[in-house]
Design an enzyme around this catalytic site. Structure first.
Site, PDB file in Angstrom:
ATOM      1  N   HIS A  76      33.487   6.509  73.440  1.00  0.00           N
ATOM      2  CA  HIS A  76      33.869   7.380  74.548  1.00  0.00           C
ATOM      3  C   HIS A  76      32.763   8.413  74.762  1.00  0.00           C
ATOM      4  O   HIS A  76      32.048   8.779  73.815  1.00  0.00           O
ATOM      5  CB  HIS A  76      35.182   8.105  74.232  1.00  0.00           C
ATOM      6  CG  HIS A  76      36.388   7.211  74.287  1.00  0.00           C
ATOM      7  ND1 HIS A  76      37.678   7.696  74.232  1.00  0.00           N
ATOM      8  CD2 HIS A  76      36.487   5.864  74.395  1.00  0.00           C
ATOM      9  CE1 HIS A  76      38.523   6.681  74.314  1.00  0.00           C
ATOM     10  NE2 HIS A  76      37.826   5.555  74.397  1.00  0.00           N
ATOM     11  N   GLU A 100      32.782  11.598  75.067  1.00  0.00           N
ATOM     12  CA  GLU A 100      32.846  12.798  74.226  1.00  0.00           C
ATOM     13  C   GLU A 100      32.281  12.542  72.831  1.00  0.00           C
ATOM     14  O   GLU A 100      31.538  13.359  72.285  1.00  0.00           O
ATOM     15  CB  GLU A 100      34.290  13.283  74.071  1.00  0.00           C
ATOM     16  CG  GLU A 100      34.994  13.637  75.364  1.00  0.00           C
ATOM     17  CD  GLU A 100      35.827  12.481  75.903  1.00  0.00           C
ATOM     18  OE1 GLU A 100      35.301  11.349  75.993  1.00  0.00           O
ATOM     19  OE2 GLU A 100      36.997  12.710  76.241  1.00  0.00           O
ATOM     20  N   CYS A 125      41.249  11.857  75.151  1.00  0.00           N
ATOM     21  CA  CYS A 125      42.297  11.098  74.464  1.00  0.00           C
ATOM     22  C   CYS A 125      42.517  11.706  73.071  1.00  0.00           C
ATOM     23  O   CYS A 125      41.838  12.654  72.678  1.00  0.00           O
ATOM     24  CB  CYS A 125      41.873   9.639  74.360  1.00  0.00           C
ATOM     25  SG  CYS A 125      40.521   9.353  73.190  1.00  0.00           S
ATOM     26  N   CYS A 173      39.232  11.687  70.866  1.00  0.00           N
ATOM     27  CA  CYS A 173      38.216  12.669  71.254  1.00  0.00           C
ATOM     28  C   CYS A 173      38.706  14.097  71.037  1.00  0.00           C
ATOM     29  O   CYS A 173      37.932  14.967  70.638  1.00  0.00           O
ATOM     30  CB  CYS A 173      37.808  12.439  72.699  1.00  0.00           C
ATOM     31  SG  CYS A 173      36.985  10.850  72.924  1.00  0.00           S
TER      32      CYS A 173
HETATM   33 ZN   LIG Z   1      38.403   9.563  74.131  1.00  0.00          ZN
END
Ligand SMILES: [Zn+2]
Length: 151
Positions: free
Chosen positions: A53, A55, A84, A87
């Site tokens: 991801h 992040e 999410c 993260c």
């Molecule tokens: Zn995430």
């Protein structure tokens, strides 16, 4: 000093650099003085890595240049979409001071929508949060992607 809108504009430009197969989410990490440390786009498809991801990638790169080991003390992470659970957890572990995000993510968001991982009062480190910054611009980027990729 950069405004939160400036930070999200940087995250939007990071998102624009995503591989065309990847959902265009972008993240940028700034230090306490507003200097950009690192940026990344979601790269799950490009890398075949379920944890890639935006992040996570930006936090890893920022820690390499921040100069305080793994701790991103004083840092702000700006991301185009509400993080999410993974993260949000990583933000806490990295000791990020502030999180600024754009669009809310009612299906998986872990910073207010489904859970609030970063502000759980049982944690001893709780980043400050501001969500919904340039929300419509951030949501539009995602809407465009899903309209063209998953009709
Ligand atoms: Zn995430």
């Amino acid at each position: 000093m950069l405004s939160d809108e400036d930070l999200i504009r940087a995250a939007l430009s990071a998102a624009a650099a995503a591989d065309p197969r990847d959902v265009p989410v972008g993240a940028v990490v700034f230090d306490a003085s507003g200097r950009e440390l690192a940026r990344a786009a979601n790269a799950r498809e490009a890398t075949g890595d379920p944890t890639a991801h935006a992040e996570i990638l930006a936090l890893r790169r920022a820690a390499q240049v921040h100069g305080d080991g793994w701790r991103l003390t004083g840092a702000t992470l700006a991301v185009t979409l509400e993080p999410c659970t993974m993260c949000a957890g990583a933000l806490v572990l990295a000791r990020v001071d502030r999180l600024v995000f754009g669009a809310w993510e009612p299906k998986t968001g872990a910073v207010g929508s489904l859970w609030d991982v970063v502000r759980d009062r049982r944690l001893n480190h709780r980043p400050q949060v501001r969500g919904g910054v340039l929300e419509s611009a951030c949501a539009a980027t995602l809407d465009t992607f899903f309209r063209t990729h998953r009709p």
